[in-house]
Design a protein around this motif. Structure first.
Motif, PDB file in Angstrom:
ATOM      1  N   HIS A   1       0.836  -1.207   0.000  1.00 20.83           N
ATOM      2  CA  HIS A   1       0.000   0.000   0.000  1.00 20.83           C
ATOM      3  C   HIS A   1       0.867   1.252   0.000  1.00 20.83           C
ATOM      4  O   HIS A   1       0.588   2.218  -0.724  1.00 20.83           O
ATOM      5  CB  HIS A   1      -0.928   0.009   1.222  1.00 20.83           C
ATOM      6  CG  HIS A   1      -2.260  -0.608   0.970  1.00 20.83           C
ATOM      7  ND1 HIS A   1      -3.244   0.024   0.256  1.00 20.83           N
ATOM      8  CD2 HIS A   1      -2.785  -1.797   1.358  1.00 20.83           C
ATOM      9  CE1 HIS A   1      -4.319  -0.733   0.202  1.00 20.83           C
ATOM     10  NE2 HIS A   1      -4.066  -1.858   0.861  1.00 20.83           N
ATOM     11  N   ASP A   2       1.916   1.244   0.804  1.00 17.13           N
ATOM     12  CA  ASP A   2       2.827   2.389   0.853  1.00 17.13           C
ATOM     13  C   ASP A   2       3.488   2.607  -0.511  1.00 17.13           C
ATOM     14  O   ASP A   2       3.655   3.746  -0.960  1.00 17.13           O
ATOM     15  CB  ASP A   2       3.914   2.166   1.913  1.00 17.13           C
ATOM     16  CG  ASP A   2       3.364   2.190   3.329  1.00 17.13           C
ATOM     17  OD1 ASP A   2       2.264   2.750   3.530  1.00 17.13           O
ATOM     18  OD2 ASP A   2       4.037   1.645   4.225  1.00 17.13           O
ATOM     19  N   THR A   3       3.848   1.514  -1.147  1.00 16.99           N
ATOM     20  CA  THR A   3       4.483   1.606  -2.459  1.00 16.99           C
ATOM     21  C   THR A   3       3.512   2.153  -3.494  1.00 16.99           C
ATOM     22  O   THR A   3       3.870   3.006  -4.314  1.00 16.99           O
ATOM     23  CB  THR A   3       4.994   0.214  -2.893  1.00 16.99           C
ATOM     24  OG1 THR A   3       5.888  -0.298  -1.901  1.00 16.99           O
ATOM     25  CG2 THR A   3       5.715   0.299  -4.234  1.00 16.99           C
ATOM     26  N   VAL A   4       2.274   1.673  -3.459  1.00 18.87           N
ATOM     27  CA  VAL A   4       1.249   2.168  -4.375  1.00 18.87           C
ATOM     28  C   VAL A   4       1.037   3.668  -4.186  1.00 18.87           C
ATOM     29  O   VAL A   4       0.945   4.435  -5.148  1.00 18.87           O
ATOM     30  CB  VAL A   4      -0.075   1.403  -4.165  1.00 18.87           C
ATOM     31  CG1 VAL A   4      -1.233   2.113  -4.863  1.00 18.87           C
ATOM     32  CG2 VAL A   4       0.051  -0.028  -4.661  1.00 18.87           C
ATOM     33  N   ARG A   5       0.956   4.098  -2.934  1.00 17.91           N
ATOM     34  CA  ARG A   5       0.756   5.521  -2.638  1.00 17.91           C
ATOM     35  C   ARG A   5       1.911   6.352  -3.198  1.00 17.91           C
ATOM     36  O   ARG A   5       1.708   7.417  -3.782  1.00 17.91           O
ATOM     37  CB  ARG A   5       0.635   5.729  -1.133  1.00 17.91           C
ATOM     38  CG  ARG A   5       0.300   7.163  -0.731  1.00 17.91           C
ATOM     39  CD  ARG A   5       0.173   7.316   0.771  1.00 17.91           C
ATOM     40  NE  ARG A   5      -0.917   6.499   1.316  1.00 17.91           N
ATOM     41  CZ  ARG A   5      -0.739   5.399   2.025  1.00 17.91           C
ATOM     42  NH1 ARG A   5       0.493   4.968   2.293  1.00 17.91           N
ATOM     43  NH2 ARG A   5      -1.777   4.723   2.480  1.00 17.91           N
ATOM     44  N   ALA A   6       3.125   5.845  -3.038  1.00 18.04           N
ATOM     45  CA  ALA A   6       4.303   6.566  -3.531  1.00 18.04           C
ATOM     46  C   ALA A   6       4.292   6.661  -5.054  1.00 18.04           C
ATOM     47  O   ALA A   6       4.625   7.704  -5.627  1.00 18.04           O
ATOM     48  CB  ALA A   6       5.571   5.878  -3.042  1.00 18.04           C
ATOM     49  N   VAL A   7       3.905   5.589  -5.722  1.00 16.01           N
ATOM     50  CA  VAL A   7       3.800   5.603  -7.185  1.00 16.01           C
ATOM     51  C   VAL A   7       2.781   6.652  -7.627  1.00 16.01           C
ATOM     52  O   VAL A   7       3.016   7.432  -8.561  1.00 16.01           O
ATOM     53  CB  VAL A   7       3.411   4.212  -7.724  1.00 16.01           C
ATOM     54  CG1 VAL A   7       3.024   4.296  -9.198  1.00 16.01           C
ATOM     55  CG2 VAL A   7       4.554   3.226  -7.542  1.00 16.01           C
ATOM     56  N   ALA A   8       1.646   6.686  -6.941  1.00 14.49           N
ATOM     57  CA  ALA A   8       0.592   7.641  -7.293  1.00 14.49           C
ATOM     58  C   ALA A   8       1.022   9.084  -7.081  1.00 14.49           C
ATOM     59  O   ALA A   8       0.504   9.998  -7.724  1.00 14.49           O
ATOM     60  CB  ALA A   8      -0.670   7.347  -6.486  1.00 14.49           C
ATOM     61  N   LEU A   9       1.974   9.294  -6.185  1.00 15.02           N
ATOM     62  CA  LEU A   9       2.500  10.636  -5.936  1.00 15.02           C
ATOM     63  C   LEU A   9       3.606  11.010  -6.921  1.00 15.02           C
ATOM     64  O   LEU A   9       4.168  12.104  -6.844  1.00 15.02           O
ATOM     65  CB  LEU A   9       3.016  10.740  -4.500  1.00 15.02           C
ATOM     66  CG  LEU A   9       1.941  10.673  -3.414  1.00 15.02           C
ATOM     67  CD1 LEU A   9       2.572  10.614  -2.031  1.00 15.02           C
ATOM     68  CD2 LEU A   9       0.997  11.878  -3.512  1.00 15.02           C
ATOM     69  N   GLY A  10       3.930  10.081  -7.832  1.00 14.91           N
ATOM     70  CA  GLY A  10       4.898  10.376  -8.874  1.00 14.91           C
ATOM     71  C   GLY A  10       6.335  10.072  -8.530  1.00 14.91           C
ATOM     72  O   GLY A  10       7.250  10.498  -9.241  1.00 14.91           O
TER      73      GLY A  10
ATOM     74  N   ASN B   1      -9.398   4.343  -5.576  1.00 12.25           N
ATOM     75  CA  ASN B   1      -9.663   3.724  -4.273  1.00 12.25           C
ATOM     76  C   ASN B   1      -9.264   4.613  -3.110  1.00 12.25           C
ATOM     77  O   ASN B   1      -9.141   4.153  -1.980  1.00 12.25           O
ATOM     78  CB  ASN B   1      -8.928   2.380  -4.203  1.00 12.25           C
ATOM     79  CG  ASN B   1      -9.575   1.333  -5.083  1.00 12.25           C
ATOM     80  OD1 ASN B   1     -10.506   0.658  -4.685  1.00 12.25           O
ATOM     81  ND2 ASN B   1      -9.092   1.219  -6.329  1.00 12.25           N
ATOM     82  N   ASN B   2      -9.046   5.913  -3.409  1.00 14.99           N
ATOM     83  CA  ASN B   2      -8.768   6.899  -2.356  1.00 14.99           C
ATOM     84  C   ASN B   2      -7.527   6.577  -1.533  1.00 14.99           C
ATOM     85  O   ASN B   2      -7.464   6.901  -0.338  1.00 14.99           O
ATOM     86  CB  ASN B   2      -9.985   7.064  -1.436  1.00 14.99           C
ATOM     87  CG  ASN B   2     -11.208   7.570  -2.188  1.00 14.99           C
ATOM     88  OD1 ASN B   2     -11.128   8.553  -2.921  1.00 14.99           O
ATOM     89  ND2 ASN B   2     -12.338   6.890  -2.012  1.00 14.99           N
ATOM     90  N   ILE B   3      -6.554   5.901  -2.164  1.00 17.24           N
ATOM     91  CA  ILE B   3      -5.283   5.667  -1.483  1.00 17.24           C
ATOM     92  C   ILE B   3      -4.542   6.994  -1.326  1.00 17.24           C
ATOM     93  O   ILE B   3      -3.806   7.213  -0.383  1.00 17.24           O
ATOM     94  CB  ILE B   3      -4.422   4.662  -2.280  1.00 17.24           C
ATOM     95  CG1 ILE B   3      -5.185   3.337  -2.469  1.00 17.24           C
ATOM     96  CG2 ILE B   3      -3.102   4.418  -1.572  1.00 17.24           C
ATOM     97  CD1 ILE B   3      -5.557   2.638  -1.186  1.00 17.24           C
ATOM     98  N   VAL B   4      -4.738   7.889  -2.310  1.00 16.82           N
ATOM     99  CA  VAL B   4      -4.220   9.254  -2.230  1.00 16.82           C
ATOM    100  C   VAL B   4      -5.359  10.208  -2.535  1.00 16.82           C
ATOM    101  O   VAL B   4      -6.341   9.835  -3.170  1.00 16.82           O
ATOM    102  CB  VAL B   4      -3.059   9.478  -3.217  1.00 16.82           C
ATOM    103  CG1 VAL B   4      -1.837   8.704  -2.824  1.00 16.82           C
ATOM    104  CG2 VAL B   4      -3.478   9.119  -4.624  1.00 16.82           C
ATOM    105  N   ASP B   5      -5.230  11.447  -2.084  1.00 14.13           N
ATOM    106  CA  ASP B   5      -6.261  12.442  -2.337  1.00 14.13           C
ATOM    107  C   ASP B   5      -6.069  13.046  -3.729  1.00 14.13           C
ATOM    108  O   ASP B   5      -4.951  13.168  -4.204  1.00 14.13           O
ATOM    109  CB  ASP B   5      -6.177  13.562  -1.295  1.00 14.13           C
ATOM    110  CG  ASP B   5      -6.520  13.045   0.104  1.00 14.13           C
ATOM    111  OD1 ASP B   5      -7.346  12.115   0.172  1.00 14.13           O
ATOM    112  OD2 ASP B   5      -5.969  13.575   1.068  1.00 14.13           O
TER     113      ASP B   5
END
Length: 217
Positions: free
Chosen positions: A161-170, A213-217
């Motif tokens: 999940h942390d990795t996915v969030r980081a990817v989504a943040l670029g 899925n709202n992992i990031v805003d």
């Protein structure tokens, strides 16, 4: 070894400008040029470049269709495609990324970003012009007609999940490793596991899933 690049754009001056920018780098080589979509498709299939830079509007076959044929779902050995265009339209971004493109760049993004987009694609990272990243994700991912639907977490671990969030943040793989205090190899293993669990093909689709899925805003 040099990164082998195909340039496809119907404007000769654009191709010449891109060639000069890319070949000024010691690790990049332009191996083919095409002025229309049919030639781009044939050259890409013949030359198997490391990265193909495709314009959207070209004679014969448009860049989005070429992208699907080179990198889309069902392609056994997809090539890495970065769409480079003047058209800042959400529907084009949506179609390009769902068609398998690993990047979407506006032509006015500048030489440095063009070079970085090529290198990012080679690394397996995704590059999208910063001015459209958040807008495109929020627009087409939250749209009722979006192809990526909100789902359960598919058994992702907290670290994934942390990795996915980081990817989504670029973040790049290196930045993720530094942020999570893990090795680069561990990040790559997390990403490979995430792609299998979510059934996605690349980092852009991981980011899309995160936003839906709202992992990031």
């Amino acid at each position: 070894m040099s990164i082998r690049v195909l340039l496809a754009d119907d404007q000769r001056m654009v191709r010449s400008g891109f060639r000069r920018i890319l070949e000024a780098e010691p690790d990049i080589e332009v191996v083919a040029e095409a002025g229309d979509g049919i030639a781009a498709l044939h050259l890409a299939q013949r030359e198997r470049p490391d990265v193909s830079l495709l314009d959207i509007r070209m004679p014969g076959i448009g860049g989005l269709e070429v992208t699907r044929r080179l990198a889309g779902p069902g392609i056994a050995d997809p090539l890495r495609v970065v769409v480079v265009t003047t058209f800042d339209l959400d529907e084009y971004v949506n179609e390009a990324l769902h068609g398998g493109a690993v990047g979407f760049l506006l032509k006015d993004a500048g030489p440095a970003m063009l070079v970085e987009a090529v290198r990012a694609a080679t690394r397996g990272d995704a590059m999208v012009s910063p001015q459209i990243t958040v807008r495109l994700l929020e627009h087409f991912i939250r749209s009722p007609t979006a192809q990526l639907q909100a789902t359960a977490d598919h058994g992702l671990t907290p670290r994934e999940h942390d990795t996915v969030r980081a990817v989504a943040l670029g973040m790049t793989n290196t930045e993720i490793a530094q942020s999570l205090y893990v090795s680069l190899g561990t990040v790559k293993k997390h990403l490979a596991s995430v792609q299998i669990k979510l059934g996605v093909r690349n980092r852009v689709e991981i980011a899309a899933w995160a936003y839906r899925n709202n992992i990031v805003d």
